[in-house]
Design a protein around this motif. Sequence first.
Motif, PDB file in Angstrom:
ATOM      1  N   LYS A 141      31.659  56.280   9.081  1.00  0.00           N
ATOM      2  CA  LYS A 141      30.894  57.240   9.495  1.00  0.00           C
ATOM      3  C   LYS A 141      30.043  56.370  11.200  1.00  0.00           C
ATOM      4  CE  LYS A 141      32.909  60.182   6.449  1.00  0.00           C
ATOM      5  NZ  LYS A 141      34.279  60.836   6.958  1.00  0.00           N
ATOM      6  N   SER A 142      29.920  57.450  12.438  1.00  0.00           N
ATOM      7  CA  SER A 142      29.531  56.577  12.777  1.00  0.00           C
ATOM      8  C   SER A 142      28.415  57.344  13.147  1.00  0.00           C
ATOM      9  CB  SER A 142      30.597  56.095  14.199  1.00  0.00           C
ATOM     10  OG  SER A 142      29.437  55.408  15.415  1.00  0.00           O
ATOM     11  N   MET A 143      27.055  56.793  13.690  1.00  0.00           N
ATOM     12  CA  MET A 143      26.495  57.037  14.198  1.00  0.00           C
ATOM     13  C   MET A 143      26.079  57.083  15.726  1.00  0.00           C
ATOM     14  SD  MET A 143      23.562  56.957  11.234  1.00  0.00           S
ATOM     15  CE  MET A 143      22.278  58.134  11.982  1.00  0.00           C
ATOM     16  N   ALA A 144      26.042  57.465  16.273  1.00  0.00           N
ATOM     17  CA  ALA A 144      26.237  57.752  17.508  1.00  0.00           C
ATOM     18  C   ALA A 144      24.709  57.268  18.204  1.00  0.00           C
ATOM     19  CB  ALA A 144      26.673  59.337  18.229  1.00  0.00           C
ATOM     20  N   VAL A 145      24.673  56.784  19.491  1.00  0.00           N
ATOM     21  CA  VAL A 145      23.370  56.813  20.311  1.00  0.00           C
ATOM     22  C   VAL A 145      23.134  57.627  20.777  1.00  0.00           C
ATOM     23  CG1 VAL A 145      22.095  55.111  21.765  1.00  0.00           C
ATOM     24  CG2 VAL A 145      23.972  54.467  19.536  1.00  0.00           C
ATOM     25  N   THR A 146      21.478  57.873  20.269  1.00  0.00           N
ATOM     26  CA  THR A 146      21.380  59.079  21.932  1.00  0.00           C
ATOM     27  C   THR A 146      19.602  58.950  22.609  1.00  0.00           C
ATOM     28  OG1 THR A 146      19.839  60.377  19.153  1.00  0.00           O
ATOM     29  CG2 THR A 146      22.541  61.138  20.086  1.00  0.00           C
ATOM     30  N   GLY A 147      19.441  58.236  22.717  1.00  0.00           N
ATOM     31  CA  GLY A 147      18.396  57.872  22.831  1.00  0.00           C
ATOM     32  C   GLY A 147      18.262  56.352  22.210  1.00  0.00           C
ATOM     33  N   PRO A 148      16.664  55.768  22.581  1.00  0.00           N
ATOM     34  CA  PRO A 148      15.994  54.958  22.308  1.00  0.00           C
ATOM     35  C   PRO A 148      15.237  55.252  20.558  1.00  0.00           C
ATOM     36  CG  PRO A 148      14.711  55.568  23.883  1.00  0.00           C
ATOM     37  CD  PRO A 148      15.642  56.652  24.009  1.00  0.00           C
ATOM     38  N   LYS A 149      15.660  53.638  20.376  1.00  0.00           N
ATOM     39  CA  LYS A 149      14.992  53.515  18.635  1.00  0.00           C
ATOM     40  C   LYS A 149      14.287  52.603  18.210  1.00  0.00           C
ATOM     41  CE  LYS A 149      16.471  53.652  13.661  1.00  0.00           C
ATOM     42  NZ  LYS A 149      18.772  53.449  12.723  1.00  0.00           N
ATOM     43  N   PHE A 150      14.847  51.036  18.723  1.00  0.00           N
ATOM     44  CA  PHE A 150      14.346  50.029  18.631  1.00  0.00           C
ATOM     45  C   PHE A 150      13.061  49.790  19.937  1.00  0.00           C
ATOM     46  CE2 PHE A 150      18.749  49.101  15.527  1.00  0.00           C
ATOM     47  CZ  PHE A 150      17.463  49.187  14.857  1.00  0.00           C
ATOM     48  N   GLY A 154      18.909  42.571  20.847  1.00  0.00           N
ATOM     49  CA  GLY A 154      20.078  43.499  21.010  1.00  0.00           C
ATOM     50  C   GLY A 154      20.951  42.776  22.167  1.00  0.00           C
ATOM     51  N   LYS A 155      19.531  42.082  23.241  1.00  0.00           N
ATOM     52  CA  LYS A 155      20.605  41.255  24.344  1.00  0.00           C
ATOM     53  C   LYS A 155      21.520  39.848  23.653  1.00  0.00           C
ATOM     54  CE  LYS A 155      18.600  37.934  27.964  1.00  0.00           C
ATOM     55  NZ  LYS A 155      18.006  36.571  28.190  1.00  0.00           N
ATOM     56  N   THR A 156      20.896  39.385  22.433  1.00  0.00           N
ATOM     57  CA  THR A 156      22.317  38.804  21.972  1.00  0.00           C
ATOM     58  C   THR A 156      23.086  38.773  21.983  1.00  0.00           C
ATOM     59  OG1 THR A 156      19.915  36.770  20.889  1.00  0.00           O
ATOM     60  CG2 THR A 156      22.005  36.159  19.927  1.00  0.00           C
ATOM     61  N   VAL A 157      23.687  39.720  21.509  1.00  0.00           N
ATOM     62  CA  VAL A 157      24.466  40.895  20.465  1.00  0.00           C
ATOM     63  C   VAL A 157      25.517  41.202  22.030  1.00  0.00           C
ATOM     64  CG1 VAL A 157      25.675  42.529  19.376  1.00  0.00           C
ATOM     65  CG2 VAL A 157      24.036  41.803  18.536  1.00  0.00           C
ATOM     66  N   PHE A 158      24.652  41.032  22.954  1.00  0.00           N
ATOM     67  CA  PHE A 158      25.425  41.981  24.383  1.00  0.00           C
ATOM     68  C   PHE A 158      25.949  41.047  24.835  1.00  0.00           C
ATOM     69  CE2 PHE A 158      24.320  42.012  28.924  1.00  0.00           C
ATOM     70  CZ  PHE A 158      25.491  43.078  28.896  1.00  0.00           C
ATOM     71  N   GLU A 159      25.460  39.332  24.677  1.00  0.00           N
ATOM     72  CA  GLU A 159      25.703  38.292  25.437  1.00  0.00           C
ATOM     73  C   GLU A 159      26.801  37.753  24.753  1.00  0.00           C
ATOM     74  OE1 GLU A 159      21.692  36.313  26.188  1.00  0.00           O
ATOM     75  OE2 GLU A 159      21.996  36.844  27.600  1.00  0.00           O
ATOM     76  N   GLN A 175      24.061  47.312  15.497  1.00  0.00           N
ATOM     77  CA  GLN A 175      24.165  46.273  16.727  1.00  0.00           C
ATOM     78  C   GLN A 175      24.187  47.308  18.034  1.00  0.00           C
ATOM     79  OE1 GLN A 175      27.276  44.738  15.554  1.00  0.00           O
ATOM     80  NE2 GLN A 175      26.102  42.032  15.110  1.00  0.00           N
ATOM     81  N   HIS A 176      24.941  48.215  17.657  1.00  0.00           N
ATOM     82  CA  HIS A 176      25.053  48.990  18.627  1.00  0.00           C
ATOM     83  C   HIS A 176      24.061  49.834  19.622  1.00  0.00           C
ATOM     84  CE1 HIS A 176      27.248  53.369  20.085  1.00  0.00           C
ATOM     85  NE2 HIS A 176      27.015  52.572  21.337  1.00  0.00           N
ATOM     86  N   GLN A 177      22.338  50.313  18.114  1.00  0.00           N
ATOM     87  CA  GLN A 177      21.597  50.430  18.607  1.00  0.00           C
ATOM     88  C   GLN A 177      20.375  49.510  19.092  1.00  0.00           C
ATOM     89  OE1 GLN A 177      20.138  54.321  18.278  1.00  0.00           O
ATOM     90  NE2 GLN A 177      19.443  53.186  19.930  1.00  0.00           N
ATOM     91  N   MET A 178      21.552  48.546  19.043  1.00  0.00           N
ATOM     92  CA  MET A 178      19.668  47.297  19.517  1.00  0.00           C
ATOM     93  C   MET A 178      19.901  46.979  21.596  1.00  0.00           C
ATOM     94  SD  MET A 178      18.970  44.490  16.826  1.00  0.00           S
ATOM     95  CE  MET A 178      20.163  44.584  14.977  1.00  0.00           C
ATOM     96  N   VAL A 179      21.554  46.743  20.945  1.00  0.00           N
ATOM     97  CA  VAL A 179      22.268  46.335  22.404  1.00  0.00           C
ATOM     98  C   VAL A 179      21.651  47.667  23.903  1.00  0.00           C
ATOM     99  CG1 VAL A 179      24.531  46.411  23.759  1.00  0.00           C
ATOM    100  CG2 VAL A 179      24.301  45.268  21.569  1.00  0.00           C
ATOM    101  N   TYR A 180      21.816  49.134  23.344  1.00  0.00           N
ATOM    102  CA  TYR A 180      21.538  49.972  24.297  1.00  0.00           C
ATOM    103  C   TYR A 180      20.458  50.089  24.071  1.00  0.00           C
ATOM    104  CZ  TYR A 180      20.002  54.977  25.657  1.00  0.00           C
ATOM    105  OH  TYR A 180      19.044  55.558  26.714  1.00  0.00           O
ATOM    106  N   ASP A 181      18.827  49.832  23.452  1.00  0.00           N
ATOM    107  CA  ASP A 181      18.010  50.122  23.401  1.00  0.00           C
ATOM    108  C   ASP A 181      17.487  48.295  24.550  1.00  0.00           C
ATOM    109  OD1 ASP A 181      16.821  51.629  22.112  1.00  0.00           O
ATOM    110  OD2 ASP A 181      16.649  50.722  20.227  1.00  0.00           O
TER     111      ASP A 181
END
Length: 96
Positions: free
Chosen positions: A22-31, A40-45, A82-88
């Motif tokens: 059950k994945s919650m979709a990213v719909t906008g900024p949260k963090f 988020g930068k670390t996870v992205f990299e 992690q998905h949300q943090m990368v997006y943010d």
Amino acid sequence: MKKSIAIGLLGIAAFAVSCGPKSMAVTGPKFSSAEHLAQGKTVFENSCNRCHKLPDPAKHDNQGWIKTLSRMAPKAKLTDEQHQMVYDYLISVNKK
């Protein structure tokens, strides 16, 4: 006979889908805290760089990143957080 097999297969398919993640979709900024953006930068990299060159954050606007990350986050096996943090992180450094 064929009808009962088809119904059985349909039931199995419905059960398998209902038991999926059950994945919650990213719909906008949260963090917005510096700590979450740094994570988020670390996870992205670390996650995205495993399979391909890191994309420029300016490559997409906010909606473009939602679409791209929705496809890529499962491949990178990111958690919802992690998905949300990368997006943010990406939208925080994106100038679009």
